[in-house]
Design a protein around this motif. Structure first.
Motif, mmCIF file in Angstrom:
data_model
loop_
_atom_site.group_PDB
_atom_site.id
_atom_site.type_symbol
_atom_site.label_atom_id
_atom_site.label_comp_id
_atom_site.label_asym_id
_atom_site.label_seq_id
_atom_site.Cartn_x
_atom_site.Cartn_y
_atom_site.Cartn_z
ATOM 1 N N PRO A 177 1.005 -1.239 -0.106
ATOM 2 C CA PRO A 177 -0.112 0.202 0.075
ATOM 3 C C PRO A 177 1.027 1.387 0.114
ATOM 4 C CG PRO A 177 -0.824 -1.513 1.536
ATOM 5 C CD PRO A 177 0.534 -2.175 1.144
ATOM 6 N N GLY A 178 0.537 2.379 -0.851
ATOM 7 C CA GLY A 178 1.223 3.567 -0.741
ATOM 8 C C GLY A 178 2.526 3.483 -1.848
ATOM 9 N N HIS A 179 2.796 2.178 -2.433
ATOM 10 C CA HIS A 179 3.944 2.109 -3.144
ATOM 11 C C HIS A 179 3.467 2.299 -4.896
ATOM 12 C CE1 HIS A 179 7.123 0.257 -0.712
ATOM 13 N NE2 HIS A 179 6.564 1.015 -0.085
ATOM 14 N N LEU A 180 4.468 2.417 -5.622
ATOM 15 C CA LEU A 180 3.937 2.440 -7.169
ATOM 16 C C LEU A 180 3.211 1.151 -7.355
ATOM 17 C CD1 LEU A 180 3.856 3.403 -9.919
ATOM 18 C CD2 LEU A 180 6.036 2.233 -10.491
ATOM 19 N N LEU A 181 3.762 -0.032 -6.966
ATOM 20 C CA LEU A 181 3.099 -1.392 -7.239
ATOM 21 C C LEU A 181 2.453 -1.880 -5.894
ATOM 22 C CD1 LEU A 181 5.012 -4.504 -8.753
ATOM 23 C CD2 LEU A 181 3.166 -4.726 -6.871
ATOM 24 N N ALA A 182 1.216 -1.460 -5.686
ATOM 25 C CA ALA A 182 0.396 -1.692 -4.738
ATOM 26 C C ALA A 182 -0.577 -2.673 -4.683
ATOM 27 C CB ALA A 182 -0.360 -0.291 -4.562
ATOM 28 N N THR A 183 -1.055 -3.206 -5.794
ATOM 29 C CA THR A 183 -2.039 -3.957 -5.873
ATOM 30 C C THR A 183 -1.897 -5.450 -6.828
ATOM 31 O OG1 THR A 183 -3.024 -3.181 -7.769
ATOM 32 C CG2 THR A 183 -3.790 -2.451 -5.747
ATOM 33 N N LEU A 184 -2.413 -6.448 -6.639
ATOM 34 C CA LEU A 184 -2.344 -7.666 -7.589
ATOM 35 C C LEU A 184 -2.341 -7.266 -8.970
ATOM 36 C CD1 LEU A 184 -4.505 -10.258 -6.081
ATOM 37 C CD2 LEU A 184 -1.947 -10.172 -6.142
ATOM 38 N N ALA A 185 -3.501 -6.149 -9.517
ATOM 39 C CA ALA A 185 -3.321 -5.587 -10.720
ATOM 40 C C ALA A 185 -2.135 -5.064 -11.259
ATOM 41 C CB ALA A 185 -4.424 -4.861 -10.895
ATOM 42 N N ASP A 186 -1.396 -4.512 -10.174
ATOM 43 C CA ASP A 186 -0.175 -3.705 -10.744
ATOM 44 C C ASP A 186 0.979 -4.752 -10.881
ATOM 45 O OD1 ASP A 186 -1.125 -1.216 -10.264
ATOM 46 O OD2 ASP A 186 -0.698 -1.158 -8.122
ATOM 47 N N PHE A 187 1.018 -5.966 -9.986
ATOM 48 C CA PHE A 187 1.826 -7.114 -10.132
ATOM 49 C C PHE A 187 1.764 -7.421 -11.695
ATOM 50 C CE2 PHE A 187 2.394 -11.456 -10.450
ATOM 51 C CZ PHE A 187 3.777 -11.562 -10.348
ATOM 52 N N HIS A 188 0.610 -7.823 -12.193
ATOM 53 C CA HIS A 188 0.333 -8.152 -13.442
ATOM 54 C C HIS A 188 0.744 -7.255 -14.437
ATOM 55 C CE1 HIS A 188 -1.257 -12.094 -12.105
ATOM 56 N NE2 HIS A 188 -2.371 -11.268 -11.590
ATOM 57 N N ARG A 189 0.417 -5.923 -14.427
ATOM 58 C CA ARG A 189 1.162 -4.766 -15.162
ATOM 59 C C ARG A 189 2.565 -5.024 -15.332
ATOM 60 N NH1 ARG A 189 0.412 1.812 -15.093
ATOM 61 N NH2 ARG A 189 1.966 2.196 -16.742
ATOM 62 N N LEU A 190 3.328 -5.250 -14.027
ATOM 63 C CA LEU A 190 4.994 -5.388 -14.027
ATOM 64 C C LEU A 190 5.356 -6.760 -14.860
ATOM 65 C CD1 LEU A 190 7.560 -4.647 -13.273
ATOM 66 C CD2 LEU A 190 7.301 -5.973 -11.320
ATOM 67 N N ARG A 191 4.515 -7.979 -14.602
ATOM 68 C CA ARG A 191 4.607 -9.030 -15.414
ATOM 69 C C ARG A 191 4.588 -8.988 -16.614
ATOM 70 N NH1 ARG A 191 1.830 -13.288 -16.791
ATOM 71 N NH2 ARG A 191 -0.358 -12.267 -15.826
ATOM 72 N N ARG A 192 3.557 -8.087 -17.339
ATOM 73 C CA ARG A 192 3.607 -8.105 -18.648
ATOM 74 C C ARG A 192 4.484 -7.233 -19.315
ATOM 75 N NH1 ARG A 192 -1.990 -7.789 -16.977
ATOM 76 N NH2 ARG A 192 -1.886 -5.669 -16.946
ATOM 77 N N THR A 193 4.763 -6.249 -18.525
ATOM 78 C CA THR A 193 5.965 -5.292 -18.995
ATOM 79 C C THR A 193 7.222 -5.820 -19.380
ATOM 80 O OG1 THR A 193 5.009 -3.531 -18.085
ATOM 81 C CG2 THR A 193 7.155 -3.291 -18.768
ATOM 82 N N LEU A 194 7.589 -6.748 -18.209
ATOM 83 C CA LEU A 194 8.725 -7.681 -18.436
ATOM 84 C C LEU A 194 8.910 -9.021 -19.184
ATOM 85 C CD1 LEU A 194 9.685 -7.028 -14.623
ATOM 86 C CD2 LEU A 194 10.747 -6.215 -16.625
ATOM 87 N N GLY A 195 7.640 -9.209 -19.677
ATOM 88 C CA GLY A 195 7.598 -10.223 -20.768
ATOM 89 C C GLY A 195 7.510 -11.849 -19.777
#
Length: 307
Positions: A177-195
């Protein structure tokens, strides 16, 4: 009465009839020497430890890290404790700035210091035989737009993931909470970005799910199952990011543990009470029986605990 960590024989209680393995985080035992903390957890019957690399517990920046890590590995083996390496120490890199520098800092040299810590943590984890290395994104710096922050995060994590791939140790990123990567949806955004790299996994904090996710904690576990590499657990209230002892918040734990068991997750589920270190032995003693009672409430059958 907690046995003395210096005199106990480390006779472990019989395991609970479920596949879950429970640990306790050393960031909630910072008033104890590491050796005493490990002995305490073994005496209490924990399966493992979430080891935060910090100045008082396996300092990652002090000399002779490999030799010191080897001693800790031997101690863990003698006590029968599993381990996950955590990297959330507040001031290990900067004595004035909590969790600084981060992977999102404007200065490349500052981001590089955090990357260096994480790659060192990967090596420590490999030497300890750890299940995973935990990390988080950090708070978006003032004046930094979101796209820039995400770009920095992906670029900074790339060499860490390369190191994790070589070492065979998953990197488990935690939505905070409060970080750029704060939620499960954010984790999946990072995962997709990194391939979707194989070395990238997820640290799921059950309290954080209660705090801000749209799904219930149990549903978060089910949704996160394929990517789970590390789990942290504590109680919490909706909308308030405060780690609480079990029973002091709103979470119904048997459904959470039932969902976790059903995913087939076999690494550690680590109690995370970093602001209760002043009474760490007390909360460590209280937490494990609570979790065992919650686990025993899991119904029998293919969706519940294994017979």
């Amino acid at each position: 009465m907690i046995p003395s960590p210096r005199t106990a024989t480390h006779t472990r209680p019989a395991p609970a009839p479920h596949p879950l393995r429970f640990g306790y985080g050393t960031n909630g035992l910072t008033d104890l020497r590491l050796d005493d903390a490990l002995a305490l957890l073994a005496d209490l019957g924990y399966d493992g430890v979430g080891l935060t690399l910090d100045h008082m517990h396996l300092d990652p920046l002090a000399p002779d890290l490999a030799a010191r890590t080897g001693k800790v590995a031997n101690r863990l083996a003698a006590l029968g404790l599993g381990v996950t390496v955590e990297t959330g120490a507040r001031y290990v890199l900067d004595p004035r700035r909590k969790h600084g520098p981060s992977l999102l800092d404007p200065a490349p040299e500052d981001r590089a210091r955090r990357v260096g810590l994480l790659t060192r943590a990967v090596q420590v984890a490999a030497d300890l035989g750890a299940h995973a290395v935990h990390c988080f994104s950090g708070v978006t710096p003032a004046g930094t737009d979101e796209d820039t922050a995400w770009k920095r995060l992906a670029e900074a994590l790339t060499p860490v993931l390369d190191a994790a791939t070589r070492a065979g140790v998953p990197l488990a990123v935690e939505p905070e909470p409060g970080h750029l990567l704060a939620t499960l949806a954010d984790f999946h955004r990072l995962r997709r970005t990194l391939g979707d790299p194989a070395a990238l996994g997820l640290t799921l904090d059950i309290g954080h799910c209660q705090c801000l996710e749209p799904l219930s904690p149990a549903d978060c576990v089910r949704a996160a199952g394929p990517w789970l590499r590390h789990v942290q657990i504590e109680d919490m209230h909706r909308g308030i990011h405060e780690h609480l002892p079990f029973g002091d918040g709103e979470i119904d734990f048997p459904p959470v543990l039932e969902a976790l068991a059903a995913t087939g997750y076999q690494a550690l589920t680590v109690v995370e009470l970093p602001r209760h270190s002043h009474a760490g032995p007390h909360f460590a003693e209280q937490s494990l029986p609570f979790l065992h009672r919650a686990a025993r409430a899991i119904p029998e059958g293919p969706e519940g605990r294994t017979p």
